[in-house]
Design an enzyme around this catalytic site. Structure first.
Site, PDB file in Angstrom:
ATOM      1  N   ARG A 216       5.265   9.012 -74.606  1.00  0.00           N
ATOM      2  CA  ARG A 216       4.776   9.712 -75.505  1.00  0.00           C
ATOM      3  C   ARG A 216       5.577  10.826 -75.736  1.00  0.00           C
ATOM      4  NH1 ARG A 216       0.784   9.187 -71.126  1.00  0.00           N
ATOM      5  NH2 ARG A 216      -1.039   8.114 -71.880  1.00  0.00           N
TER       6      ARG A 216
ATOM      7  N   ARG B  85       5.147   3.085 -78.633  1.00  0.00           N
ATOM      8  CA  ARG B  85       4.707   2.918 -77.464  1.00  0.00           C
ATOM      9  C   ARG B  85       3.628   1.722 -77.675  1.00  0.00           C
ATOM     10  NH1 ARG B  85       2.709   5.692 -72.838  1.00  0.00           N
ATOM     11  NH2 ARG B  85       0.368   5.702 -72.610  1.00  0.00           N
TER      12      ARG B  85
ATOM     13  N   TYR C 275      -4.386  -4.206 -76.048  1.00  0.00           N
ATOM     14  CA  TYR C 275      -3.084  -4.579 -76.819  1.00  0.00           C
ATOM     15  C   TYR C 275      -2.996  -6.002 -76.567  1.00  0.00           C
ATOM     16  CZ  TYR C 275      -1.447   0.127 -76.495  1.00  0.00           C
ATOM     17  OH  TYR C 275      -1.235   1.317 -76.379  1.00  0.00           O
TER      18      TYR C 275
ATOM     19  N   HIS D 116       4.091   7.369 -81.318  1.00  0.00           N
ATOM     20  CA  HIS D 116       3.029   6.454 -80.602  1.00  0.00           C
ATOM     21  C   HIS D 116       2.972   5.116 -81.071  1.00  0.00           C
ATOM     22  CE1 HIS D 116      -0.139   7.691 -77.914  1.00  0.00           C
ATOM     23  NE2 HIS D 116      -1.098   6.738 -78.428  1.00  0.00           N
TER      24      HIS D 116
ATOM     25  N   HIS E 104      -1.756   4.561 -68.352  1.00  0.00           N
ATOM     26  CA  HIS E 104      -3.279   4.618 -68.624  1.00  0.00           C
ATOM     27  C   HIS E 104      -4.122   4.759 -67.445  1.00  0.00           C
ATOM     28  CE1 HIS E 104      -2.514   2.294 -72.767  1.00  0.00           C
ATOM     29  NE2 HIS E 104      -2.459   3.678 -72.902  1.00  0.00           N
TER      30      HIS E 104
ATOM     31  N   LYS F  37       0.116  12.643 -69.612  1.00  0.00           N
ATOM     32  CA  LYS F  37      -1.046  12.760 -70.079  1.00  0.00           C
ATOM     33  C   LYS F  37      -1.966  13.145 -68.805  1.00  0.00           C
ATOM     34  CE  LYS F  37      -4.283  11.249 -73.544  1.00  0.00           C
ATOM     35  NZ  LYS F  37      -4.886  10.132 -74.548  1.00  0.00           N
TER      36      LYS F  37
END
Length: 316
Positions: free
Chosen positions: A165, A272, A304, A269, A295, A190
């Site tokens: 990110r 990514r 995805y 992003h 994640h 994150k």
């Protein structure tokens, strides 16, 4: 009933009953102790306060008096309440966060002994996610082909090759990028999550070129250059800002001159999303891609798989 808007939730809007005041005050302390990112934690508090004020306005003097009907009506209220900034209705994601925050409030009240049981929450119906836009392998190569210097190449390698990110790239320090061990450490991910990322041969080559041949030049204008820990540097030899990283990637997309690439609005992003999809297309296990991206929720990775059918030749 008067509409409660987020912008109004300040110190002048506080619970009136002693029971709600006690619960909300303790809940604020609890949330701020959980090491959430500051903006997230304060949002959770704001959302919980909106529910408390709603409950009071509907004659619920404590959390113990809130029943299923109150929660159902609150969800209906959220679905009809406009967003203060845009004027549009709240998104499903925002409503889901509101719902989760109320759940956190009930969980806290239960574990603190303020209530003997929690109330079942109404189900939230989420619309089917739309297919994400990604760049093809050829489009990724086009971006690398127009890099102006080794720092551009390093930024692309981190954004696409490592799936970082923007904020993760900004916080990288020299000790986090260990090309000799073929690994990169994300210490400011994150949610303040830590993870390690394996480095491919191409990424290692690009990063080494930046480290050996370009980063030292950026440090030359500084007297204390040796002490600078930041990995990505600006022209003055200081840590590169997140906006600069973002602008570098969007500018490279413009420099390709490809209408197809420019139309996709290339951002960190999007790169990514692209590497995640390419890895899955190549056959990488879902759990591995989840760890690679950092994640916490497997559902965030599962989306995805809907982008394209399996095409193992794409990363050959």
């Amino acid at each position: 009933m008067r509409t409660i808007r987020p912008s109004q939730l300040n110190q002048s809007f506080q619970p009136q009953s002693n029971a709600w005041q006690k619960l909300f005050k303790e809940f604020c302390v609890y949330i701020r102790s959980q090491n959430y990112a500051s903006s997230h934690g304060e949002s959770y508090i704001t959302y919980a306060l909106e529910f408390v004020l709603y409950a009071e306005r509907n004659s619920r003097r404590s959390i113990g008096s809130v029943d299923g009907e109150t929660l159902n009506k609150y969800m209906e209220y959220l679905e009809s309440r406009p967003n203060q900034r845009s004027g549009a209705l709240l998104s499903v994601g925002t409503i889901a966060t509101h719902r989760a925050c109320v759940g956190m409030l009930f969980d806290y009240a239960y574990t603190s002994g303020m209530i003997a049981y929690t109330v079942p929450f109404p189900k939230l119906i989420r619309p089917e996610r739309s297919i994400r836009t990604i760049l093809s392998i050829e489009e990724i190569r086009s971006l690398f082909a127009v890099c102006r210097d080794p720092r551009d190449t390093a930024i692309l390698s981190l954004a696409y090759g490592c799936g970082l990110r923007r904020n993760e790239m900004r916080h990288l320090d020299t000790g986090d990028v260990q090309t000799h061990n073929r690994i990169l450490y994300v210490r400011e991910g994150k949610g303040r999550k830590y993870r390690s990322i394996p480095l491919s041969n191409a990424v290692i080559s690009n990063l080494k070129h930046y480290e050996r041949n370009y980063r030292p030049r950026l440090l030359q204008s500084r007297m204390d250059a040796v002490a600078e820990p930041a990995y990505l540097l600006n022209a003055q030899g200081y840590r590169l800002a997140g906006n600069h990283i973002y602008e570098t990637i969007t500018e490279l997309a413009q420099h390709t001159g490809s209408p197809e690439i420019i139309e996709k609005n290339v951002t960190p992003h999007l790169l990514r999303h692209s590497i995640a999809t390419h890895l899955i297309e190549r056959g990488a296990p879902m759990t591995w891609v989840q760890a690679f991206l950092g994640h916490a929720n497997p559902d965030s990775t599962h989306i995805y798989t809907k982008t394209r059918k399996y095409q193992p030749h794409l990363l050959a």
